[in-house]
Design a protein around this motif. Structure first.
Motif, PDB file in Angstrom:
ATOM      1  N   PHE A  73       0.834  -1.407  -0.082  1.00  0.00           N
ATOM      2  CA  PHE A  73      -0.053   0.009  -0.130  1.00  0.00           C
ATOM      3  C   PHE A  73       0.901   1.129   0.051  1.00  0.00           C
ATOM      4  O   PHE A  73       0.246   2.223  -0.080  1.00  0.00           O
ATOM      5  CB  PHE A  73      -1.116  -0.023   1.130  1.00  0.00           C
ATOM      6  N   LEU A  74       1.865   1.223   0.269  1.00  0.00           N
ATOM      7  CA  LEU A  74       2.944   2.355   0.169  1.00  0.00           C
ATOM      8  C   LEU A  74       3.674   2.284  -1.276  1.00  0.00           C
ATOM      9  O   LEU A  74       3.916   1.443  -1.968  1.00  0.00           O
ATOM     10  CB  LEU A  74       4.320   2.278   1.050  1.00  0.00           C
ATOM     11  N   GLU A  75       3.893   3.627  -1.873  1.00  0.00           N
ATOM     12  CA  GLU A  75       4.308   3.994  -2.962  1.00  0.00           C
ATOM     13  C   GLU A  75       5.484   4.728  -2.909  1.00  0.00           C
ATOM     14  O   GLU A  75       5.878   5.380  -1.885  1.00  0.00           O
ATOM     15  CB  GLU A  75       3.332   4.508  -4.092  1.00  0.00           C
ATOM     16  N   PRO A 127      -2.109  10.934  -1.108  1.00  0.00           N
ATOM     17  CA  PRO A 127      -0.675  11.368  -1.603  1.00  0.00           C
ATOM     18  C   PRO A 127       0.449  11.563  -0.663  1.00  0.00           C
ATOM     19  O   PRO A 127       1.634  11.235  -0.892  1.00  0.00           O
ATOM     20  CB  PRO A 127      -0.874  12.936  -2.117  1.00  0.00           C
ATOM     21  N   GLY A 128       0.015  11.954   0.636  1.00  0.00           N
ATOM     22  CA  GLY A 128       0.965  11.768   1.690  1.00  0.00           C
ATOM     23  C   GLY A 128       1.645  10.356   1.919  1.00  0.00           C
ATOM     24  O   GLY A 128       2.705  10.255   2.751  1.00  0.00           O
ATOM     25  N   GLU A 129       1.050   9.432   1.588  1.00  0.00           N
ATOM     26  CA  GLU A 129       1.510   8.007   1.864  1.00  0.00           C
ATOM     27  C   GLU A 129       2.478   7.578   0.653  1.00  0.00           C
ATOM     28  O   GLU A 129       2.925   6.486   0.962  1.00  0.00           O
ATOM     29  CB  GLU A 129       0.094   7.040   1.921  1.00  0.00           C
ATOM     30  N   THR A 130       2.801   8.401   0.062  1.00  0.00           N
ATOM     31  CA  THR A 130       3.793   8.260  -1.097  1.00  0.00           C
ATOM     32  C   THR A 130       5.374   8.891  -0.658  1.00  0.00           C
ATOM     33  O   THR A 130       5.233   9.850  -0.303  1.00  0.00           O
ATOM     34  CB  THR A 130       3.466   8.809  -2.563  1.00  0.00           C
ATOM     35  N   ILE A 131       6.237   7.709  -0.809  1.00  0.00           N
ATOM     36  CA  ILE A 131       7.677   8.391  -0.331  1.00  0.00           C
ATOM     37  C   ILE A 131       8.076   9.249  -1.609  1.00  0.00           C
ATOM     38  O   ILE A 131       8.292   8.505  -2.682  1.00  0.00           O
ATOM     39  CB  ILE A 131       8.460   7.177   0.064  1.00  0.00           C
ATOM     40  N   ARG A 132       8.544  10.400  -1.437  1.00  0.00           N
ATOM     41  CA  ARG A 132       9.166  11.332  -2.406  1.00  0.00           C
ATOM     42  C   ARG A 132      10.188  11.602  -2.006  1.00  0.00           C
ATOM     43  O   ARG A 132      10.469  11.933  -0.883  1.00  0.00           O
ATOM     44  CB  ARG A 132       8.016  12.215  -2.628  1.00  0.00           C
ATOM     45  N   VAL A 168       6.353   8.459   7.226  1.00  0.00           N
ATOM     46  CA  VAL A 168       5.913   9.117   5.881  1.00  0.00           C
ATOM     47  C   VAL A 168       5.305  10.225   6.071  1.00  0.00           C
ATOM     48  O   VAL A 168       4.113  10.126   6.511  1.00  0.00           O
ATOM     49  CB  VAL A 168       5.482   7.979   4.943  1.00  0.00           C
ATOM     50  N   GLY A 169       5.646  11.259   5.508  1.00  0.00           N
ATOM     51  CA  GLY A 169       4.856  12.642   5.228  1.00  0.00           C
ATOM     52  C   GLY A 169       4.678  12.975   6.679  1.00  0.00           C
ATOM     53  O   GLY A 169       3.404  13.966   6.612  1.00  0.00           O
ATOM     54  N   GLY A 170       5.244  12.696   7.776  1.00  0.00           N
ATOM     55  CA  GLY A 170       4.734  13.234   8.848  1.00  0.00           C
ATOM     56  C   GLY A 170       3.513  12.791   9.694  1.00  0.00           C
ATOM     57  O   GLY A 170       3.316  13.140  10.913  1.00  0.00           O
TER      58      GLY A 170
END
Length: 86
Positions: A6-8, A35-40, A69-71
């Motif tokens: 489920f993580l991208e 979108p916050g669950e995507t590692i960028r 991820v994403g705080g």
């Protein structure tokens, strides 16, 4: 590392000018998280050759680890040795 399905992870650097926010939806039978669950990652304009990301791994005093991820999202990590690992 093996991430949950489920993580991208975005392989291209993040750019505010080309970013398009996605809503929650389903794909490939899995749930896509906000979108916050995507590692960028992106190039850090203040540090030549520097990069920054919206994810980090915290190692706690008891040795356990958490992926942040994403705080807002936190996932406990576990370590599994695979056959053939030193």
């Amino acid at each position: 590392w093996k991430l949950p399905t489920f993580l991208e992870v975005e392989s291209e650097p993040f750019s505010e000018s080309t970013y398009k926010e996605r809503k929650m939806d389903k794909f490939d039978g899995r749930i896509r998280l906000p979108p916050g669950e995507t590692i960028r990652w992106r190039e850090n304009p203040g540090i030549p050759g520097g990069r920054e990301t919206n994810a980090k791994i915290v190692t706690w005093s008891d040795g356990s680890r958490t992926l942040c991820v994403g705080g807002n999202s936190h996932y406990d990590l576990s370590e599994t040795r695979y056959k053939g690992d030193g």
